[in-house]
Design an enzyme around this catalytic site. Sequence first.
Site, PDB file in Angstrom:
ATOM      1  N   SER A 125       0.821  -1.209   0.000  1.00 56.94           N
ATOM      2  CA  SER A 125       0.000   0.000   0.000  1.00 56.94           C
ATOM      3  C   SER A 125       0.853   1.256   0.000  1.00 56.94           C
ATOM      4  O   SER A 125       1.943   1.275   0.562  1.00 56.94           O
ATOM      5  CB  SER A 125      -0.880  -0.004   1.252  1.00 56.94           C
ATOM      6  OG  SER A 125      -1.434   1.270   1.474  1.00 56.94           O
ATOM      7  N   TYR A 149      -2.606  -0.064  10.179  1.00 51.17           N
ATOM      8  CA  TYR A 149      -2.776  -0.734   8.876  1.00 51.17           C
ATOM      9  C   TYR A 149      -1.511  -0.550   8.034  1.00 51.17           C
ATOM     10  O   TYR A 149      -0.926  -1.512   7.551  1.00 51.17           O
ATOM     11  CB  TYR A 149      -3.988  -0.170   8.135  1.00 51.17           C
ATOM     12  CG  TYR A 149      -3.988  -0.481   6.660  1.00 51.17           C
ATOM     13  CD1 TYR A 149      -3.533   0.446   5.737  1.00 51.17           C
ATOM     14  CD2 TYR A 149      -4.407  -1.726   6.207  1.00 51.17           C
ATOM     15  CE1 TYR A 149      -3.500   0.151   4.380  1.00 51.17           C
ATOM     16  CE2 TYR A 149      -4.383  -2.027   4.854  1.00 51.17           C
ATOM     17  CZ  TYR A 149      -3.929  -1.077   3.955  1.00 51.17           C
ATOM     18  OH  TYR A 149      -3.909  -1.379   2.612  1.00 51.17           O
ATOM     19  N   LYS A 153       1.629  -3.244   6.622  1.00 54.64           N
ATOM     20  CA  LYS A 153       2.095  -3.380   5.236  1.00 54.64           C
ATOM     21  C   LYS A 153       3.607  -3.171   5.167  1.00 54.64           C
ATOM     22  O   LYS A 153       4.331  -3.926   4.503  1.00 54.64           O
ATOM     23  CB  LYS A 153       1.376  -2.367   4.337  1.00 54.64           C
ATOM     24  CG  LYS A 153      -0.113  -2.634   4.163  1.00 54.64           C
ATOM     25  CD  LYS A 153      -0.361  -3.980   3.498  1.00 54.64           C
ATOM     26  CE  LYS A 153      -1.834  -4.216   3.218  1.00 54.64           C
ATOM     27  NZ  LYS A 153      -2.104  -5.512   2.567  1.00 54.64           N
TER      28      LYS A 153
HETATM   29  C1  WQD Z   1     -10.036   9.039   0.557  1.00 53.13           C
HETATM   30  C2  WQD Z   1     -10.334  10.509   0.781  1.00 53.13           C
HETATM   31  C3  WQD Z   1     -10.796  11.061   3.080  1.00 53.13           C
HETATM   32  C4  WQD Z   1     -14.571   8.804   3.333  1.00 53.13           C
HETATM   33  C5  WQD Z   1      -7.250   4.048   1.307  1.00 53.13           C
HETATM   34  C6  WQD Z   1      -7.584   2.713   1.877  1.00 53.13           C
HETATM   35  C7  WQD Z   1      -6.374   1.970   2.344  1.00 53.13           C
HETATM   36  C8  WQD Z   1      -5.236   2.072   1.390  1.00 53.13           C
HETATM   37  C9  WQD Z   1      -4.958   3.533   1.071  1.00 53.13           C
HETATM   38  C10 WQD Z   1      -4.776   0.376  -0.233  1.00 53.13           C
HETATM   39  C11 WQD Z   1      -9.685  11.063   2.041  1.00 53.13           C
HETATM   40  C12 WQD Z   1     -12.028  11.296   2.199  1.00 53.13           C
HETATM   41  C13 WQD Z   1     -13.381   9.358   2.886  1.00 53.13           C
HETATM   42  C14 WQD Z   1     -15.666   9.659   3.640  1.00 53.13           C
HETATM   43  C15 WQD Z   1     -14.326  11.561   3.035  1.00 53.13           C
HETATM   44  N1  WQD Z   1      -5.526   1.397   0.183  1.00 53.13           N
HETATM   45  N2  WQD Z   1     -13.276  10.712   2.729  1.00 53.13           N
HETATM   46  N3  WQD Z   1     -15.497  11.008   3.477  1.00 53.13           N
HETATM   47  O1  WQD Z   1      -7.896   7.006   3.515  1.00 53.13           O
HETATM   48  O2  WQD Z   1      -6.839   7.278   1.218  1.00 53.13           O
HETATM   49  O3  WQD Z   1      -7.060   4.991   2.336  1.00 53.13           O
HETATM   50  O4  WQD Z   1      -6.133   4.049   0.484  1.00 53.13           O
HETATM   51  O5  WQD Z   1      -3.941  -0.199   0.368  1.00 53.13           O
HETATM   52  O6  WQD Z   1      -6.767   0.603   2.437  1.00 53.13           O
HETATM   53  O7  WQD Z   1      -8.435   2.898   2.973  1.00 53.13           O
HETATM   54  O8  WQD Z   1      -9.064   6.197   1.392  1.00 53.13           O
HETATM   55  O9  WQD Z   1     -11.380   6.340   0.604  1.00 53.13           O
HETATM   56  O10 WQD Z   1     -10.954   6.305   3.105  1.00 53.13           O
HETATM   57  O11 WQD Z   1     -10.342   8.340   1.775  1.00 53.13           O
HETATM   58  O12 WQD Z   1     -14.217  12.799   2.889  1.00 53.13           O
HETATM   59  O13 WQD Z   1     -16.776   9.224   4.064  1.00 53.13           O
HETATM   60  O14 WQD Z   1     -11.748  10.658   0.973  1.00 53.13           O
HETATM   61  O15 WQD Z   1     -10.650  12.092   4.040  1.00 53.13           O
HETATM   62  O16 WQD Z   1      -9.289  12.402   1.773  1.00 53.13           O
HETATM   63  P1  WQD Z   1      -7.664   6.469   2.158  1.00 53.13           P
HETATM   64  P2  WQD Z   1     -10.508   6.735   1.750  1.00 53.13           P
END
Ligand code: WQD
Length: 333
Positions: A125, A149, A153
């Site tokens: 990741s 998490y 990784k």
């Molecule tokens: C993306 C953006 C939030 C939810 C993910 C995976 C993790 C890893 C890395 C692979 C952020 C914003 C989110 C919501 C929001 N993947 N958001 N409202 O945190 O980048 O992590 O990628 O290994 O497994 O979780 O992804 O989709 O949670 O957030 O505003 O209800 O969307 O703040 O800027 P993240 P995410």
Amino acid sequence: MNILVTGGLGFIGSHTCVELIANQHQVVIVDNLVNSKPEVLDRIEKLTGVRPRFYPVDVTDSCALEAVFATHPELDGVIHFAGLKAVGESVEKPIAYYYNNLVSTMVLVDACVTHRVNRIIFSSSATVYGDQPSPYREDMALMKTTNPYGETKAVSERILSDVAGANPTLAVTLLRYFNPVGAHPSGLLGEDPSGIPNNLMPYVSKVARGVLPILKIFGDDYPTPDGTGVRDYIHVVDLAKGHVKAVESDIQGVKVYNLGTGKGISVMEIVNAYAAVNGVEIPYEIAPRRPGDLASYYADAGKARDELGWVASLSLEDMVRDAYRFETSNSHL
Ligand code: WQD
């Protein structure tokens, strides 16, 4: 090639099984069904005409995994997807994450060494880079990760690298994903997390369908063009194809590749594209920043292009269109 896919009924695993079979590879699946459904196996069969051998096994169970390897002496390689992957949940349940994600990696690589399965591809990741300026490059020093998490990784990468050091015939490929989103264009496979989604895209899909009332945007005061968080979103089918390239590449020792598009997209851009492409309303409100979130990160994707011959080709419009089709084609979810 004959490939064991751990977590093969999950979001990325199932799409990868479809692409492997489409490229004439044989697939065996183990999955403990903690974050996937057995009906996904029927859908893989429907899409490919092939029903992979499936074992409802938890990869931390060394006896059960040993039985799978003993039943399949033909295995040439393993792709290790099985793992817990919600950033926020890992902060609340660190023991579950360290135990499951690290023990599964150790049990699996030990079985590979015992059975001389000399190729392991690991679902890593972008979170292993920690908080540093983008674009992220594979030769960057890894900073402290911001959540358990990401730590699992980073530590798994070190475990696999050290085992490869002790076993020169073992080829290890570490694939660092950015933000996998979207769904298979058939509508049969997609992101179907248990309970309320942690991630942005499945949450937007539930709001679009009216299952959830409103999207909370975690912060609009980040140092980004529109103030909302920026990520490198990659279509899950592109990601799956990257795994096929990794399986088929002639890799020796330990190799690391970013699987991303190289482009940063903000939360607001995702919301606007989702609404425009699908003709739906996405009600939202600005909420406080989420602990552990970084403002912005995206990939330098050049190494996978140059060494694996892989480039992400699907667009943001493809991502949001396919995500919505999956959501509306599976209303019982
Ligand atoms: C993306 C953006 C939030 C939810 C993910 C995976 C993790 C890893 C890395 C692979 C952020 C914003 C989110 C919501 C929001 N993947 N958001 N409202 O945190 O980048 O992590 O990628 O290994 O497994 O979780 O992804 O989709 O949670 O957030 O505003 O209800 O969307 O703040 O800027 P993240 P995410």
